[in-house]
Structures are given as C-alpha cells and as structure tokens.
Design an enzyme around this catalytic site. Structure first.
Site, PDB file in Angstrom:
ATOM      1  N   TYR A 124      -3.041  -0.994  -8.457  1.00 32.34           N
ATOM      2  CA  TYR A 124      -3.305  -0.371  -6.872  1.00 32.34           C
ATOM      3  C   TYR A 124      -3.358   1.054  -6.886  1.00 32.34           C
ATOM      4  CZ  TYR A 124      -3.841  -4.377  -3.641  1.00 32.34           C
ATOM      5  OH  TYR A 124      -4.404  -5.367  -2.897  1.00 32.34           O
ATOM      6  N   ASP A 168       7.527  -0.595  -4.500  1.00 30.63           N
ATOM      7  CA  ASP A 168       6.646   0.678  -5.084  1.00 30.63           C
ATOM      8  C   ASP A 168       7.347   1.858  -4.923  1.00 30.63           C
ATOM      9  OD1 ASP A 168       4.675  -0.913  -6.356  1.00 30.63           O
ATOM     10  OD2 ASP A 168       3.594  -1.304  -4.707  1.00 30.63           O
TER      11      ASP A 168
HETATM   12 CU   LIG Z   1      -3.393  -6.106  -1.631  1.00 32.20          CU
END
Ligand SMILES: [Cu+2]
Length: 664
Positions: A389, A305
């Site tokens: 996320y 990320d």
């Molecule tokens: Cu996770």
C-alpha cells in the site's frame, strides 16, 4: 539557522546516541534499535524557551535484545549545549521494559525475505506448488496481535509471512498470492518455526495483475494529453527558515520522526500583526488496518502501520514532476537503521503552494461588477509505502484560515484466489478471474493538540436540530444548534451523527472576538465510519480507539500513542482507555483531540490491479476565530483589476454560455 528544542535529531545526533550506548556497554552485539528519536521536551519547556536560551537535547532509543527478546528504553543526554552533562554525551537511563515487543524494522523486513528463501523447507513447499525460481518470490512479513499468536510462540518476537510471486522479473509481486501457506518466523533468530497450511487451497487464479504498460497485454497509452506546466517565475511565496515555514499569515514548525513521519508544531496565524496560536502539535498517531475476512489467508492480518512499522520509516523519496508538480522545496529526513546508523531519506517532505480555483467571488448582477479571488494553499506532504500500500499525506493551509488534512490511499490491494466453481466469499469483492479482494478498514488517528489563542480550551459538540412546529415555529422551518461541552474524559468518545450534522468546536472561553463570541476552531468531520466490530473481537480489544470518531483528552506530554507505546503483539489497549480512566475535566484546559477517520474499504474491481487514489480528509475551520472573512485582503489576480465586466445575468437560465462575467 537557530537551533530549536523541537528540531528533529540530526545525523550527528543519531551517531552520537549509538556511540554513547556502545561506550556505556549497553549496546552489546545482540541488541538492535527499534527506534531512536528526539526525547521531545515538554510543552511547558518549549513554550518557556526563548531564542538564545540553552537547549537540552536528549534522544530516546528503544532497543531489544535478539538473544533474550527483552526490550529496553534508553535516554541519552546529547551534550551539545552542555546543559546537564558538562559536555559529555551520557546515558541517563537504560531500562528494561517488561512484556512488550518493540516495532518491527525495515532491516528485519529484508532479512526475513532472504532467510526464508534460504530455508530448504520453504524451497520444498514452494516447489510443491511448482514455484522453483526464487528470484520471483517475495516474502512479506507481518506482525501479530497477541490473541491470534500460537500459544507456544507467545514469548517470541513473532512474524507471519505472506508469499507472493512475480510473473516476470519486473512483474507485480502482489499480482499472485501463494494462498493457504504462511511462514511463521522467529524474528530474532530469523528461523522458520513452521509452515502453517490451510486445509484446502484454491489453485492459482488466471489473473492479469500487471500495471506497468509493457506488461499489460495490448496496453496502449493515451495520446491526447497536452503539456500542463506550473511555473512560478519569481519562486514560491513561502519561506523556509530552518524548520519553520512562513506562508502568507501562517507559520508552523516541521519535525519528522520514525513513527509519525511529519509532525507540525506551533501552528500560528498572524492576524494583523498579532501571532495567534491555533495548534501546538498535529500529527498522525496511529493507523489500524483490520482485515474483515476470517479466512485462513487473512484472519491474522491487522496492520498498525504507525505503531508497528512507522510512517516515518516507510516514507519514500519524492520525485519532481511526478509526485509533486511545480515550484517545490524539499526537506530531507534522517532516520536510523536497526544498528543505530543514520541514513537520509532525500526529498522526504514536499513543500509547495497550489492554485486551488476560486477563494471567493461575487458578481453584482445589476452593475456587472465582479470581484473574484483565486485561492492558494500551502501544502506539506509525504508519501509512505507500506508493503503493498501507499499512503499519501497532505496537510494544507488556506488563506481563509482553514486547515485541511487529506490522505490518499493507493497501491495494490491484497487478493486471494477462489477455488474453481466456488462462490466469492461475502467478505470481499470479485476483482479478477477467480480472485477476490477482502474488505478491510484503514483507521487513521490524527492527534491534534489544539491551542486556540492559548492553552485553555473547551471542546463543544455542536448538533443541528429542527424545532417542532409550534407558536415560535409556525412554519416548521426553524433549525437551531445545540452546543454541549465535552466535560470530561470519560464521556469524550463521541460519534459522528448524520442526523444532527455533528461537528466539534474548540473554543477559548476566556477570549472573545470583536463581535463578542468566544474564539474557536471547528473540527469538521469527514471520512468517519463506525468500527462495526463485536466488542469482544480481539482486534477491537487491542484498539478501542477505533470505536468512536472523536476522543478528547487533557494534554499530557507522555500520551502520544492511542494504542499504547508498544502495540506490536499487544493483547489489550495500553493507551487511550488508560488515559481516560481518571476522567480528568476537559473544561477550559489544555485539550488534545484524537480524530479517527480513514477508509472503510469495500474493494472495487476498478481498484485492481492498482488502486487509483481513494481520497479522504477532515478540516479544521476557524469559527469566530476571526471577526469576519480573513481573506478580504487577498489581492485580485495581477492585471485583473477586480471590478467591472459585462453584466451577464439571469438566474442561470439561458444565453450566457461563452460570455460569462469577466474579472477584468
Ligand atoms: Cu484498503
């Protein structure tokens, strides 16, 4: 406001970088920017700089050519101070970097969604599944590791895309995966190369994956929460001076870039009038999220990320009263898009102070005198949304010299339907009807360039050990600590050890505190977990940094990214393992600690359909940096003189409920 060599690029500097590259002919229409950031001056340059000195400003851009997939690095001298270029922005270098794939961009993320939904093959494939309303479909592109890329596409900038479907126009897209179907995309042409299909596909599961109250059947909201307001009538106790934050005895400098998001420079503590160095630079250098489920839907799912997408690029604007409560000061951040055009993330960084319960306390049980101090902490935070996320990052500074780095993970877990009558795969947890959330890990790598009272530091590994029973230990009680220097880079990959309660201390051997021991700061590990991966696993070969809790290297300005400068589509590690190959000495020198922590995410039903935050952290605590508790000078609460109170005592036995000691 005085300019400083570490100031992040301004809106104008992004624009001028793009203009300079256009003027030089390097920015032809087929080229896009993966990034533009300050070409950070060397540490030596920064430390030698004094206010009023000229500042050399350079930007470093990474571009790639969508026509031939070649990558380039461009250095542009921004002439503001005219140091090198006599007042004209100049392209210092424009170099082809062979064999690498620059990070993916937010623009491509959106373009891919649009392009795939416009492809008749995708439309037909979705129709086969009964999905005809494309407005409800979301295409999320992910990157590949080279080892799992189809051989025939290895020379491409290659994406693979998940497909998700909302149940309603405002529904949660991640509630409904379209399982067993991945779109393989040439990211340069935005062409669908193929639809990769699983041999067998489970029917969609009857999940309840909504979290907005009006979409959750029968959802009522709690009515027993009364207002809780935080007010600071005189404003906060910190000052923002340009990019420098002053709070109590602390000062530090903030910067922001596309990759690391916030960077905290030049952390110092004013110790009775002396500015003492603690760290030169602290940030997150990489995040690696391997999914640990070998099924069709997940075997290629390993996200970097930071290196592949950029924590800065993913940073979102914060809202007062929701993301941050109380007396907040926000800083904006400026980042470029893939055309080199800057835009502002308003309220990207939140600065505020928090009450944090008690700092220190003692009640003299004989005379009833009580001394109690409330703790405050200064918090620097950002929130990043990376597709499904969220990562919430908090750097906290405390009155007793502690620094805490906390990360909270929230958002929506990736899930997959299970075929009717089939067992839940052992690599995940059942979280809804016929639906499992695969196990995965979030490895975060914090880069900590510590300078404890200067640059010459040594890292000691501290283990606690019980001594055997013997003449010197007749009661079998003795515990001692052993300090082992991490002498050189080749031996610097160290693991947390529960048996010895291991920690690591950064000491300055040449600087003694007032009681005669070397000054130090201790890295107190938290949230460390083993990689649990075969050494031959392709994802491990790409990111060996995952293999230990701590690494230490000698500081080099160009060693910032532990999985290499270009982890996107990488086959092997081009970072840490190369840096430590020369096995430089780590004794009494400028050291960088790479602390690997995060979430070993064994998924839970309670994390569905949206995860309450999972919170992990590590600490940096002064260890002999001060001669004694540095927070003795924290005053009592106003109006609470600090002494006296009823003597209520005992050893926690009886009768004290409701009339405990008072701080006034
Ligand atoms: Cu996770």
């Amino acid at each position: 406001m005085t300019r400083h060599p570490l100031d992040s690029l301004s809106t104008e500097e992004f624009t001028r970088t793009t203009a300079a590259l256009r003027a030089s002919g390097d920015l032809i229409p087929s080229r896009r920017f993966a990034s533009i950031a300050l070409d950070e001056p060397t540490k030596e340059t920064v430390l030698a700089w004094r206010e009023g000195d000229p500042i050399s400003r350079r930007s470093l851009s990474v571009l790639w050519d969508r026509a031939d997939n070649k990558a380039y690095e461009a250095l542009v001298d921004l002439a503001e101070d005219g140091v090198d270029s006599g007042g004209v922005d100049t392209v210092v270098s424009f170099d082809h970097v062979p064999g690498v794939t620059p990070n993916f961009t937010v623009d491509e993320w959106h373009d891919c969604d649009v392009a795939m939904k416009a492809d008749p093959r995708v439309v037909a494939a979705l129709a086969e599944r009964g999905l005809t309303d494309l407005d409800l479909v979301c295409i999320d592109v992910w990157t590949y590791g080279a080892a799992v890329m189809p051989e025939k596409y290895k020379d491409k900038r290659l994406g693979w895309a998940d497909i998700w479907v909302r149940s309603t126009p405002t529904g949660n897209p991640y509630a409904n995966p379209v399982s067993g179907m991945k779109l393989i995309v040439d990211m340069n042409t935005m062409e669908l190369l193929e639809i990769d299909r699983a041999d067998s596909v489970a029917a969609p599961a009857p999940v309840m994956g909504e979290y907005e109250p009006d979409l959750v059947p029968g959802q009522t909201l709690r009515t027993d929460i009364k207002p809780l307001e935080i007010t600071q009538p005189d404003g906060p106790s910190f000052e923002v001076d340009g990019n420098v934050i002053h709070w109590q005895n602390w000062s530090f400098r903030l910067a922001f870039n596309y990759r690391e998001g916030p960077v905290i420079h030049q952390v110092k503590y004013n110790d009775h009038g002396t500015e003492r160095d603690i760290a030169y630079r602290m940030s997150f250098a990489e995040m690696i999220v391997p999914y640990r489920d070998p099924s069709f839907d997940h075997y290629r799912r390993t996200a970097y990320d930071i290196g592949e997408w950029g924590l800065g690029y993913m940073t979102t604007s914060l809202a007062l009263g929701c993301d941050c409560l109380g007396e907040i000061r926000y800083l904006d951040a400026v980042l470029p898009d893939s055309h080199g055009e800057p835009s502002t993330i308003a309220n990207a960084i939140c600065l505020h102070e928090e009450d944090n319960a008690v700092l220190w306390k003692h009640v003299d049980s004989l005379n009833g005198r009580a001394e109690i101090r409330r703790a405050r902490r200064m918090v620097v935070s950002i929130h990043a949304t990376v597709a499904n996320y969220e990562y919430l990052v908090y750097w906290r500074f405390y009155q007793d010299g502690n620094i805490e780095c906390e990360v909270r993970a929230t958002g929506i877990m990736v899930t997959t339907p299970i075929a009717e009558g089939a067992a839940t795969p052992p690599t995940g947890t059942l979280v809804d009807q016929r639906t499992y959330a695969p196990f995965h890990q979030h490895f975060l790598v914090a880069r900590l360039d510590m300078d404890v009272d200067g640059q010459n530091n040594t890292v000691l590994e501290i283990d606690s050990k019980a001594l055997p029973v013997g003449p010197d230990n007749p009661y079998g009680l003795a515990v001692v600590t052993e300090a082992t220097p991490i002498a050189s880079e080749a031996e610097s990959g160290r693991d947390f050890n529960w048996d010895t309660q291991r920690g690591w201390k950064v000491v300055n051997p040449d600087k003694l505190n007032g009681i005669g021991t070397p000054v130090g700061y201790k890295l107190v590990p938290g949230a460390a977990f083993p990689v649990m991966m075969d050494p031959s696993a392709a994802q491990f070969v790409r990111a060996p940094v995952m293999g230990h809790t701590l690494w230490v290297t000698r500081n080099h300005d160009d060693e910032k990214w532990p999985c290499g400068n270009y982890p996107t589509q990488s086959l092997t590690d081009d970072g840490l393992t190369k840096w430590i190959a020369d096995d430089e000495s780590l004794i009494n020198t400028d050291v960088v600690l790479w602390y690997v922590f995060g979430l070993h995410h064994i998924t839970r039903p309670e994390e569905w359909p949206i995860m309450p935050v999972d919170t992990v952290s590590f600490w940096l605590k002064p260890f002999g940096f001060f001669d004694r508790n540095p927070s003795l000078d924290v005053p009592p609460q106003p109006g609470h003189g600090g002494t006296a109170g009823p003597a209520t005592v005992g050893h926690g036995d009886h009768g004290t409920a409701g009339k405990g000691p008072s701080c006034h």
